[in-house]
Scaffold this motif. Structure first.
Motif, PDB file in Angstrom:
ATOM      1  N   GLU A  39     -24.774  15.753 -15.325  1.00  0.00           N
ATOM      2  CA  GLU A  39     -24.334  15.936 -13.934  1.00  0.00           C
ATOM      3  C   GLU A  39     -23.144  16.870 -13.922  1.00  0.00           C
ATOM      4  O   GLU A  39     -22.288  16.827 -14.808  1.00  0.00           O
ATOM      5  CB  GLU A  39     -23.986  14.574 -13.332  1.00  0.00           C
ATOM      6  CG  GLU A  39     -23.843  14.571 -11.822  1.00  0.00           C
ATOM      7  CD  GLU A  39     -22.466  15.035 -11.363  1.00  0.00           C
ATOM      8  OE1 GLU A  39     -22.386  15.684 -10.294  1.00  0.00           O
ATOM      9  OE2 GLU A  39     -21.482  14.765 -12.076  1.00  0.00           O
ATOM     10  N   ILE A  40     -23.066  17.757 -12.949  1.00  0.00           N
ATOM     11  CA  ILE A  40     -22.135  18.883 -12.984  1.00  0.00           C
ATOM     12  C   ILE A  40     -20.680  18.442 -13.112  1.00  0.00           C
ATOM     13  O   ILE A  40     -19.913  19.037 -13.867  1.00  0.00           O
ATOM     14  CB  ILE A  40     -22.332  19.802 -11.753  1.00  0.00           C
ATOM     15  CG1 ILE A  40     -21.505  21.086 -11.927  1.00  0.00           C
ATOM     16  CG2 ILE A  40     -22.006  19.074 -10.467  1.00  0.00           C
ATOM     17  CD1 ILE A  40     -21.891  21.920 -13.117  1.00  0.00           C
ATOM     18  N   ASN A  41     -20.273  17.393 -12.417  1.00  0.00           N
ATOM     19  CA  ASN A  41     -18.881  16.957 -12.524  1.00  0.00           C
ATOM     20  C   ASN A  41     -18.573  16.418 -13.919  1.00  0.00           C
ATOM     21  O   ASN A  41     -17.508  16.675 -14.476  1.00  0.00           O
ATOM     22  CB  ASN A  41     -18.573  15.888 -11.457  1.00  0.00           C
ATOM     23  CG  ASN A  41     -18.539  16.473 -10.056  1.00  0.00           C
ATOM     24  OD1 ASN A  41     -17.876  17.474  -9.801  1.00  0.00           O
ATOM     25  ND2 ASN A  41     -19.286  15.864  -9.141  1.00  0.00           N
ATOM     26  N   ASP A  42     -19.535  15.683 -14.479  1.00  0.00           N
ATOM     27  CA  ASP A  42     -19.346  15.165 -15.837  1.00  0.00           C
ATOM     28  C   ASP A  42     -19.366  16.297 -16.864  1.00  0.00           C
ATOM     29  O   ASP A  42     -18.597  16.283 -17.838  1.00  0.00           O
ATOM     30  CB  ASP A  42     -20.441  14.146 -16.168  1.00  0.00           C
ATOM     31  CG  ASP A  42     -20.355  12.892 -15.306  1.00  0.00           C
ATOM     32  OD1 ASP A  42     -19.244  12.586 -14.816  1.00  0.00           O
ATOM     33  OD2 ASP A  42     -21.393  12.232 -15.099  1.00  0.00           O
ATOM     34  N   LEU A  54     -18.462  26.283 -12.791  1.00  0.00           N
ATOM     35  CA  LEU A  54     -19.514  26.036 -13.767  1.00  0.00           C
ATOM     36  C   LEU A  54     -20.864  25.884 -13.082  1.00  0.00           C
ATOM     37  O   LEU A  54     -21.890  26.361 -13.598  1.00  0.00           O
ATOM     38  CB  LEU A  54     -19.178  24.777 -14.574  1.00  0.00           C
ATOM     39  CG  LEU A  54     -20.212  24.383 -15.644  1.00  0.00           C
ATOM     40  CD1 LEU A  54     -20.350  25.475 -16.695  1.00  0.00           C
ATOM     41  CD2 LEU A  54     -19.836  23.054 -16.292  1.00  0.00           C
ATOM     42  N   HIS A  55     -20.887  25.227 -11.915  1.00  0.00           N
ATOM     43  CA  HIS A  55     -22.149  25.069 -11.175  1.00  0.00           C
ATOM     44  C   HIS A  55     -22.721  26.433 -10.813  1.00  0.00           C
ATOM     45  O   HIS A  55     -23.932  26.668 -10.915  1.00  0.00           O
ATOM     46  CB  HIS A  55     -21.903  24.227  -9.918  1.00  0.00           C
ATOM     47  CG  HIS A  55     -23.158  23.629  -9.366  1.00  0.00           C
ATOM     48  ND1 HIS A  55     -23.148  22.561  -8.487  1.00  0.00           N
ATOM     49  CD2 HIS A  55     -24.466  23.937  -9.537  1.00  0.00           C
ATOM     50  CE1 HIS A  55     -24.380  22.245  -8.160  1.00  0.00           C
ATOM     51  NE2 HIS A  55     -25.206  23.078  -8.780  1.00  0.00           N
ATOM     52  N   ASN A  56     -21.865  27.361 -10.425  1.00  0.00           N
ATOM     53  CA  ASN A  56     -22.333  28.715 -10.102  1.00  0.00           C
ATOM     54  C   ASN A  56     -22.963  29.387 -11.324  1.00  0.00           C
ATOM     55  O   ASN A  56     -24.005  30.038 -11.228  1.00  0.00           O
ATOM     56  CB  ASN A  56     -21.171  29.568  -9.592  1.00  0.00           C
ATOM     57  CG  ASN A  56     -20.736  29.191  -8.193  1.00  0.00           C
ATOM     58  OD1 ASN A  56     -21.524  28.657  -7.413  1.00  0.00           O
ATOM     59  ND2 ASN A  56     -19.477  29.458  -7.873  1.00  0.00           N
ATOM     60  N   VAL A  57     -22.321  29.228 -12.463  1.00  0.00           N
ATOM     61  CA  VAL A  57     -22.842  29.846 -13.690  1.00  0.00           C
ATOM     62  C   VAL A  57     -24.192  29.242 -14.064  1.00  0.00           C
ATOM     63  O   VAL A  57     -25.163  29.954 -14.353  1.00  0.00           O
ATOM     64  CB  VAL A  57     -21.831  29.692 -14.846  1.00  0.00           C
ATOM     65  CG1 VAL A  57     -22.465  30.079 -16.186  1.00  0.00           C
ATOM     66  CG2 VAL A  57     -20.594  30.527 -14.581  1.00  0.00           C
ATOM     67  N   GLY A  71     -32.239  18.128 -10.278  1.00  0.00           N
ATOM     68  CA  GLY A  71     -31.800  17.553  -9.020  1.00  0.00           C
ATOM     69  C   GLY A  71     -30.511  18.261  -8.636  1.00  0.00           C
ATOM     70  O   GLY A  71     -29.964  19.023  -9.439  1.00  0.00           O
ATOM     71  N   PRO A  72     -30.002  18.080  -7.448  1.00  0.00           N
ATOM     72  CA  PRO A  72     -28.774  18.763  -7.054  1.00  0.00           C
ATOM     73  C   PRO A  72     -27.631  18.484  -8.032  1.00  0.00           C
ATOM     74  O   PRO A  72     -27.182  17.343  -8.186  1.00  0.00           O
ATOM     75  CB  PRO A  72     -28.481  18.180  -5.662  1.00  0.00           C
ATOM     76  CG  PRO A  72     -29.805  17.726  -5.149  1.00  0.00           C
ATOM     77  CD  PRO A  72     -30.538  17.237  -6.358  1.00  0.00           C
ATOM     78  N   GLY A  73     -27.206  19.531  -8.703  1.00  0.00           N
ATOM     79  CA  GLY A  73     -26.094  19.395  -9.634  1.00  0.00           C
ATOM     80  C   GLY A  73     -26.433  18.651 -10.919  1.00  0.00           C
ATOM     81  O   GLY A  73     -25.528  18.250 -11.650  1.00  0.00           O
TER      82      GLY A  73
END
Length: 326
Positions: A39-42, A54-57, A71-73
């Motif tokens: 998951e993106i935050n983790d 990082l999500h953009n990359v 799934g989203p993120g």
């Protein structure tokens, strides 16, 4: 006549993809996902970076088919990004990987002048930069050794065979990977490794692992200084292509001095057959070095006091040049 494959100039000139790959390689994103963090935050927390950036990359790389967003993120590896788990294939901006990546920005200087522009970016020429940054030098040595290039092939042909060879000096031999293999398969030979002090200091583990440490002498010095004399064979493997013509001639002259009267010099890399086309490689950008055709090399060898006695392709396809002092 076969139709030419369509070439997309926009894709070829894209800098975003290689830099994003280097970034996720450096941050070990694939390793984190493989370990269960997806998951993106983790992922951002594990990689110590900004989640939005990082999500953009990763979103960009998903569009390129390098990761999957399940799934989203939430991100997963696919066949392509699984390659980033292999340290030998993973782009990395730390150590020598960063030097090589950023050095491409000095390409205009190299093309305009024929000389390396490395010092413009890093403040020193390449070899001086390694000497001033031991951690970068260590990563460079690792890249040049078995961990980066695999176990070298020591079975290259020389005129008259190896039976008469009892002593080998590996000039600019790095941490000794090639010399170790030469000695491992030829127990009658003793070897000398010549390279800069910090580099030869890291050779012990390689010689120990090959079981040849008792038959090796290490000499920490520049190969522009007088070399150990009297050996049967002086090896220059992937050395000459790192230098412009003037320095190449100086290295050859030192080899000629040391090899007199009966030694020989064997060159692997830096010289090609006359019909081989020129190609850009990272070492030319880093160092301003030059790969010479055999005809060009004949002139430099003569200036250095050497005559070329053979030049041929070995079974692996490598071009081997052999010289003797005159």
């Amino acid at each position: 006549m076969q139709a030419q494959k369509s070439i997309n100039l926009e894709e070829l000139s894209d800098l975003c993809t290689p830099w994003c790959l280097h970034l996720v390689g450096t941050l070990r994103i694939a390793d984190h996902i493989a370990a269960g963090t997806n998951e993106i935050n983790d992922l951002a927390s594990a990689a110590e970076c900004d989640a939005y950036a990082l999500h953009n990359v990763l979103g960009y790389l998903v569009d390129k088919g390098i990761f999957e967003e399940t799934g989203p993120g939430v991100f997963a590896l696919n066949e392509v990004s699984e390659g980033l788990l292999d340290p030998s294939r993973r782009p990395d901006l730390n150590g020598i990987g960063g030097r090589m990546a950023y050095a491409w920005g000095t390409l205009p200087t190299y093309v305009r002048t024929g000389n390396s522009g490395y010092h413009e970016l890093f403040g020193r020429p390449f070899w001086e930069d390694l000497a001033a940054n031991p951690e970068v030098a260590e990563s460079f040595d690792a890249l040049m050794g078995p961990a980066g290039h695999g176990t070298p092939d020591p079975d290259f042909p020389i005129s008259g065979g190896w039976e008469s060879i009892k002593t080998v000096v590996d000039v600019g031999g790095g941490t000794g990977a090639m010399l170790a293999e030469i000695l491992r398969i030829r127990p009658e030979i003793h070897g000398t490794l010549v390279d800069l002090p910090g580099t030869v200091a890291r050779s012990g583990e390689i010689f120990q692992a090959a079981g040849v440490a008792e038959r090796v002498t290490t000499v920490g010095q520049s190969f522009f200084d007088p070399l150990p004399t009297g050996a049967d064979l002086y090896l220059l493997k992937k050395v000459l292509g790192n230098w412009p013509d003037q320095e190449t001639t100086a290295i050859l002259r030192r080899c000629a001095e040391a090899a007199r009267p009966n030694g020989r010099i064997v060159i692997l890399g830096g010289v090609t057959a006359d019909d081989v086309s020129h190609k850009l490689t990272i070492d030319k950008v880093l160092l301003g070095g030059k790969t010479n055709t055999l005809s060009e090399f004949l002139v430099m060898a003569g200036d250095a006091g050497l005559e070329v006695t053979s030049a041929e392709y070995e079974p692996s396809g490598q071009f081997v040049v052999e010289c003797r002092p005159v």
